[in-house]
Design a protein around this motif. Structure first.
Motif, PDB file in Angstrom:
ATOM      1  N   GLU A 340       0.759  -1.139   0.015  1.00 50.82           N
ATOM      2  CA  GLU A 340      -0.073   0.039  -0.155  1.00 50.82           C
ATOM      3  C   GLU A 340       1.007   1.443   0.115  1.00 50.82           C
ATOM      4  OE1 GLU A 340      -3.829  -0.493   2.387  1.00 50.82           O
ATOM      5  OE2 GLU A 340      -2.320  -1.676   3.502  1.00 50.82           O
ATOM      6  N   GLY A 341       0.504   2.358  -0.644  1.00 53.33           N
ATOM      7  CA  GLY A 341       1.278   3.432  -0.781  1.00 53.33           C
ATOM      8  C   GLY A 341       1.027   4.162  -2.053  1.00 53.33           C
ATOM      9  N   ASP A 342       0.882   5.512  -1.989  1.00 52.14           N
ATOM     10  CA  ASP A 342       0.675   6.393  -3.053  1.00 52.14           C
ATOM     11  C   ASP A 342       1.789   6.056  -4.113  1.00 52.14           C
ATOM     12  OD1 ASP A 342      -0.517   8.924  -4.523  1.00 52.14           O
ATOM     13  OD2 ASP A 342       1.627   9.419  -4.277  1.00 52.14           O
ATOM     14  N   PHE A 343       3.057   5.923  -3.856  1.00 51.82           N
ATOM     15  CA  PHE A 343       4.059   5.672  -5.104  1.00 51.82           C
ATOM     16  C   PHE A 343       3.837   4.433  -5.790  1.00 51.82           C
ATOM     17  CE2 PHE A 343       8.136   3.718  -6.203  1.00 51.82           C
ATOM     18  CZ  PHE A 343       8.483   4.681  -7.073  1.00 51.82           C
ATOM     19  N   GLN A 344       3.548   3.406  -4.552  1.00 56.80           N
ATOM     20  CA  GLN A 344       3.343   2.068  -5.318  1.00 56.80           C
ATOM     21  C   GLN A 344       2.281   1.989  -6.478  1.00 56.80           C
ATOM     22  OE1 GLN A 344       3.864   2.868  -2.370  1.00 56.80           O
ATOM     23  NE2 GLN A 344       5.529   1.265  -1.353  1.00 56.80           N
ATOM     24  N   ARG A 345       1.272   2.694  -6.064  1.00 57.34           N
ATOM     25  CA  ARG A 345       0.255   2.861  -7.165  1.00 57.34           C
ATOM     26  C   ARG A 345       0.250   3.607  -8.170  1.00 57.34           C
ATOM     27  NH1 ARG A 345      -4.551   5.797  -8.153  1.00 57.34           N
ATOM     28  NH2 ARG A 345      -6.580   4.861  -8.182  1.00 57.34           N
ATOM     29  N   ARG A 346       1.241   4.759  -8.030  1.00 53.42           N
ATOM     30  CA  ARG A 346       1.383   5.429  -9.299  1.00 53.42           C
ATOM     31  C   ARG A 346       2.332   4.972 -10.039  1.00 53.42           C
ATOM     32  NH1 ARG A 346       0.872  11.304  -9.013  1.00 53.42           N
ATOM     33  NH2 ARG A 346      -0.666  11.865  -7.154  1.00 53.42           N
ATOM     34  N   ILE A 347       3.489   4.196  -9.589  1.00 50.86           N
ATOM     35  CA  ILE A 347       4.339   3.554 -10.627  1.00 50.86           C
ATOM     36  C   ILE A 347       3.793   2.564 -11.282  1.00 50.86           C
ATOM     37  CG2 ILE A 347       5.373   1.997  -8.877  1.00 50.86           C
ATOM     38  CD1 ILE A 347       7.493   4.287 -10.935  1.00 50.86           C
ATOM     39  N   LEU A 348       2.822   1.762 -10.836  1.00 45.77           N
ATOM     40  CA  LEU A 348       2.202   0.750 -11.376  1.00 45.77           C
ATOM     41  C   LEU A 348       1.384   1.204 -12.407  1.00 45.77           C
ATOM     42  CD1 LEU A 348       1.409  -2.334 -11.920  1.00 45.77           C
ATOM     43  CD2 LEU A 348      -0.474  -2.011 -10.158  1.00 45.77           C
ATOM     44  N   ILE A 349       0.484   2.417 -12.373  1.00 45.75           N
ATOM     45  CA  ILE A 349      -0.146   3.010 -13.387  1.00 45.75           C
ATOM     46  C   ILE A 349       0.949   3.578 -14.349  1.00 45.75           C
ATOM     47  CG2 ILE A 349      -1.670   5.118 -13.776  1.00 45.75           C
ATOM     48  CD1 ILE A 349      -2.750   4.777 -11.158  1.00 45.75           C
ATOM     49  N   TRP A 350       1.894   4.158 -14.185  1.00 40.72           N
ATOM     50  CA  TRP A 350       2.816   4.863 -15.242  1.00 40.72           C
ATOM     51  C   TRP A 350       3.359   3.530 -15.973  1.00 40.72           C
ATOM     52  CZ3 TRP A 350       5.084   8.095 -10.802  1.00 40.72           C
ATOM     53  CH2 TRP A 350       4.424   9.278 -10.523  1.00 40.72           C
ATOM     54  N   ALA A 351       3.615   2.282 -15.338  1.00 40.91           N
ATOM     55  CA  ALA A 351       4.062   1.488 -15.864  1.00 40.91           C
ATOM     56  C   ALA A 351       3.113   0.738 -17.055  1.00 40.91           C
ATOM     57  CB  ALA A 351       4.694   0.245 -14.978  1.00 40.91           C
ATOM     58  N   SER A 352       1.991   0.525 -16.612  1.00 31.44           N
ATOM     59  CA  SER A 352       1.032   0.006 -17.221  1.00 31.44           C
ATOM     60  C   SER A 352       0.968   1.111 -18.529  1.00 31.44           C
ATOM     61  CB  SER A 352      -0.528   0.262 -16.564  1.00 31.44           C
ATOM     62  OG  SER A 352      -0.408  -0.675 -15.446  1.00 31.44           O
ATOM     63  N   LEU A 353       0.778   2.395 -18.434  1.00 33.71           N
ATOM     64  CA  LEU A 353       0.648   3.363 -19.410  1.00 33.71           C
ATOM     65  C   LEU A 353       1.784   3.281 -20.488  1.00 33.71           C
ATOM     66  CD1 LEU A 353      -1.009   6.095 -17.727  1.00 33.71           C
ATOM     67  CD2 LEU A 353      -2.308   4.586 -19.029  1.00 33.71           C
ATOM     68  N   LEU A 354       2.770   2.910 -19.919  1.00 33.55           N
ATOM     69  CA  LEU A 354       3.994   2.928 -20.842  1.00 33.55           C
ATOM     70  C   LEU A 354       4.568   1.528 -21.217  1.00 33.55           C
ATOM     71  CD1 LEU A 354       6.035   5.813 -19.028  1.00 33.55           C
ATOM     72  CD2 LEU A 354       4.805   6.075 -21.320  1.00 33.55           C
ATOM     73  N   HIS A 355       3.931   0.363 -20.848  1.00 35.54           N
ATOM     74  CA  HIS A 355       4.620  -0.962 -20.875  1.00 35.54           C
ATOM     75  C   HIS A 355       5.004  -1.054 -22.559  1.00 35.54           C
ATOM     76  CE1 HIS A 355       0.523  -2.076 -21.974  1.00 35.54           C
ATOM     77  NE2 HIS A 355       1.130  -3.313 -22.494  1.00 35.54           N
ATOM     78  N   GLU A 356       4.204  -0.535 -23.679  1.00 33.13           N
ATOM     79  CA  GLU A 356       4.581  -0.998 -24.740  1.00 33.13           C
ATOM     80  C   GLU A 356       5.274  -0.013 -25.517  1.00 33.13           C
ATOM     81  OE1 GLU A 356       0.855  -3.678 -26.214  1.00 33.13           O
ATOM     82  OE2 GLU A 356       0.552  -1.718 -26.558  1.00 33.13           O
ATOM     83  N   ILE A 357       6.078   1.101 -24.945  1.00 34.70           N
ATOM     84  CA  ILE A 357       6.660   2.311 -25.405  1.00 34.70           C
ATOM     85  C   ILE A 357       7.907   1.638 -26.528  1.00 34.70           C
ATOM     86  CG2 ILE A 357       8.544   2.359 -23.578  1.00 34.70           C
ATOM     87  CD1 ILE A 357       8.674   5.503 -23.519  1.00 34.70           C
ATOM     88  N   GLY A 358       8.442   0.399 -25.857  1.00 31.04           N
ATOM     89  CA  GLY A 358       9.595  -0.013 -26.801  1.00 31.04           C
ATOM     90  C   GLY A 358       8.949  -0.414 -28.229  1.00 31.04           C
ATOM     91  N   LEU A 359       7.634  -0.668 -28.234  1.00 34.36           N
ATOM     92  CA  LEU A 359       7.160  -1.085 -29.594  1.00 34.36           C
ATOM     93  C   LEU A 359       7.613  -0.076 -30.599  1.00 34.36           C
ATOM     94  CD1 LEU A 359       3.678  -2.254 -28.876  1.00 34.36           C
ATOM     95  CD2 LEU A 359       5.563  -3.787 -29.838  1.00 34.36           C
ATOM     96  N   PHE A 360       7.944   1.310 -30.261  1.00 33.03           N
ATOM     97  CA  PHE A 360       8.292   2.472 -31.031  1.00 33.03           C
ATOM     98  C   PHE A 360       9.683   1.831 -31.811  1.00 33.03           C
ATOM     99  CE2 PHE A 360      10.432   6.336 -32.065  1.00 33.03           C
ATOM    100  CZ  PHE A 360       9.198   7.192 -32.812  1.00 33.03           C
ATOM    101  N   VAL A 361      10.569   1.192 -31.145  1.00 29.10           N
ATOM    102  CA  VAL A 361      11.606   0.939 -31.805  1.00 29.10           C
ATOM    103  C   VAL A 361      11.602  -0.404 -32.521  1.00 29.10           C
ATOM    104  CG1 VAL A 361      14.196  -0.095 -31.080  1.00 29.10           C
ATOM    105  CG2 VAL A 361      13.064   1.603 -29.783  1.00 29.10           C
ATOM    106  N   SER A 362      10.931  -1.736 -32.048  1.00 32.60           N
ATOM    107  CA  SER A 362      10.682  -2.803 -32.684  1.00 32.60           C
ATOM    108  C   SER A 362      10.089  -3.650 -31.461  1.00 32.60           C
ATOM    109  CB  SER A 362      12.088  -3.570 -33.007  1.00 32.60           C
ATOM    110  OG  SER A 362      12.028  -4.740 -33.457  1.00 32.60           O
TER     111      SER A 362
END
Length: 487
Positions: A340-362
């Motif tokens: 539990e914690g604000d940082f844990q919740r936020r970092i999971l959200i940000w990772a979810s939103l950016l998990h496919e960022i690498g597709l821009f490369v390949s």
């Protein structure tokens, strides 16, 4: 709190109608950068000196709620190879987490502090800050920095390199200026082409030089090119740091004045500056305003994530699907897993939103491309630790669980990131078909090593691909220390 290369600074403020009023300030000239050896290791003596200083700061902070405190470390902590050893002891002494920030993030926060401390006349600004281990140059308008640069030269490091014996000779001073000019060379023409109307300096070095040239009658306000020439003449006539007789400049500032002067002189020369205003606001004020943004739902990190999604053409609909499932799993297991914690919740959200960022490369190995991008991109608002945790989660969201990368995280982050990584993996797996209609309501239960997923009756039978993916995932998660059951 600014854990700088030359001094540690604490500012405590009262917030009144969106503005800040300082109610306490503490400064300790620890000169942390002077404790770096040629191999970039902090000496035991310098660590001990810094930790003892932080204990005093920690006493002042005890009465302030932790979520209203932020401590940042700058260039020396960015470069020290034994940084983690120092931070562990330092955080224990201070009683708060220390965020080591990148040079670009330091520059952004400096600009924010300066912008809030001076009137906005609509003109383009060049802001210059000379720290103990680095120098930041920022072009901006209003509260927005447009271009930021961080150079690997500071008043402590340059003074140590050229004036360690206390002698101020013309040849040494020019050599120091030339070294600074070499650092400025790649960016000088770029800055001059973009142009600016106002030049503003901040930091202890620039404030001290302003105090000197005004006290000596060489300038009425700010710092001019002609006043710097007179100060240069005075420094050379004194011949040594010990023989400097300057009102209002303490002993510790004198020790690093020649190096700081050489950097400022080189900046004036390289950028053809004639006059510089001086701001009292700098990094620590910028940190305060940035922290206020986080407290009042104006977190720059949210904007950074959305801009990265747009820049790297992330499929927003898919990112939101994964975010929704990951967050629903998190809410159901956070108490049992003690995450539990604000940082844990936020970092999971940000990772979810950016998990496919690498597709821009390949597509091939895109989780690794994403990890690389998030480790090396300029990410306003994020500390180096934030970026490291975020890049790990993106790296861990598919294929083999990256145990080697997990060990590179700070020890106190490993267990939390291991668990968050598993939640992200499961959310990505559930949304493989990239269709809102195919996402079922799933119950999840978790203990120390067991994860149990319960799907609607008959759903898995109708979705054999997902069932096969879950079987494969169960094998992957064994290496992460979890047993996955599903029905």
């Amino acid at each position: 709190m600014d854990i700088g290369s030359h001094s540690f600074h604490l500012i405590v403020v009262q917030v009144e109608n969106g503005s800040i009023r300082a109610i306490d300030k503490i400064r300790d000239p620890v000169s942390l950068a002077a404790g770096l050896d040629e191999n970039r290791y902090l000496s035991k003596e310098s660590i001990s000196r810094a930790v003892n200083s932080l204990r005093k700061f920690g006493e002042r902070l005890r009465s302030i709620p932790p979520h209203r405190v932020r401590a940042v470390g700058t260039n020396t902590l960015r470069t020290a190879k034994n940084r983690e050893e120092f931070i562990k002891s330092a955080e224990e002494a201070l009683g708060h987490q220390i965020d080591v920030i990148s040079g670009h993030e330091e520059a952004r926060l400096i600009y924010l502090g300066v912008a809030h401390s001076m009137e906005d006349d609509g003109q383009k600004r060049l802001v210059i800050d000379i720290g103990g281990g680095s120098t930041e140059l920022i072009l901006g308008e209003g509260f927005l920095p447009r271009r930021v640069e961080s150079l690997y030269i500071g008043c402590v490091s340059l003074s140590k390199a050229f004036f360690s014996e206390g002698i101020i000779a013309a040849s040494r001073l020019r050599d120091a200026e030339i070294m600074a000019l070499q650092e400025l060379e790649p960016i000088a023409n770029i800055f001059k082409k973009q142009g600016w109307q106002r030049t503003i300096g901040s930091s202890g070095t620039i404030l001290a030089i302003q105090d000197i040239v005004i006290a000596e009658g060489w300038s009425k306000s700010g710092i001019s090119a002609s006043s710097l020439k007179k100060l240069r003449k005075y420094l050379l006539s004194a011949g040594s740091i010990e023989r400097l007789s300057l009102k209002g400049v303490d002993y510790d500032r004198k020790q690093v004045l020649p190096g700081g002067f050489a950097i400022l002189s080189a900046i004036f020369e390289a950028l053809s500056i004639e006059n510089m205003e001086v701001s009292s606001g700098a990094l620590r004020e910028g940190v305060i305003y940035d922290l206020l943004g986080r407290l009042y739902q104006k977190d720059i990190r949210e904007k950074t994530v959305r801009e990265l999604m747009n820049r790297f053409q992330v499929d927003e609909a898919q990112a939101e699907r994964v975010r929704a499932v990951a967050l629903s799993f998190y809410e159901k297991v956070k108490k049992d897993w003690k995450i539990e914690g604000d940082f844990q919740r936020r970092i999971l959200i940000w990772a979810s939103l950016l998990h496919e960022i690498g597709l821009f490369v390949s597509y091939s190995q895109y989780h690794k491309h994403g990890q690389y991008l998030l480790n090396h991109l300029d990410m306003p608002g994020f500390s180096l630790r934030d970026q490291q945790c975020l890049s790990f989660l993106v790296r861990s969201h598919r294929r083999k669980f990256p145990l080697a990368e997990l060990q590179l995280l700070r020890s106190e982050d490993r267990e939390t990131m291991r668990k968050l990584g598993v939640l992200l993996r499961l959310a990505v797996l559930i949304n493989r078909v990239r269709n809102d209609d195919e996402t079922p309501q799933i119950d999840i239960k978790a203990s120390s090593s067991l994860i149990k997923l319960t799907f609607p009756q008959g759903w898995l039978k109708d979705h054999p691909l997902t069932e096969a993916d879950l079987a494969t995932e169960a094998q992957y998660l064994v290496n992460a220390g979890f047993f996955l059951q599903y029905s």
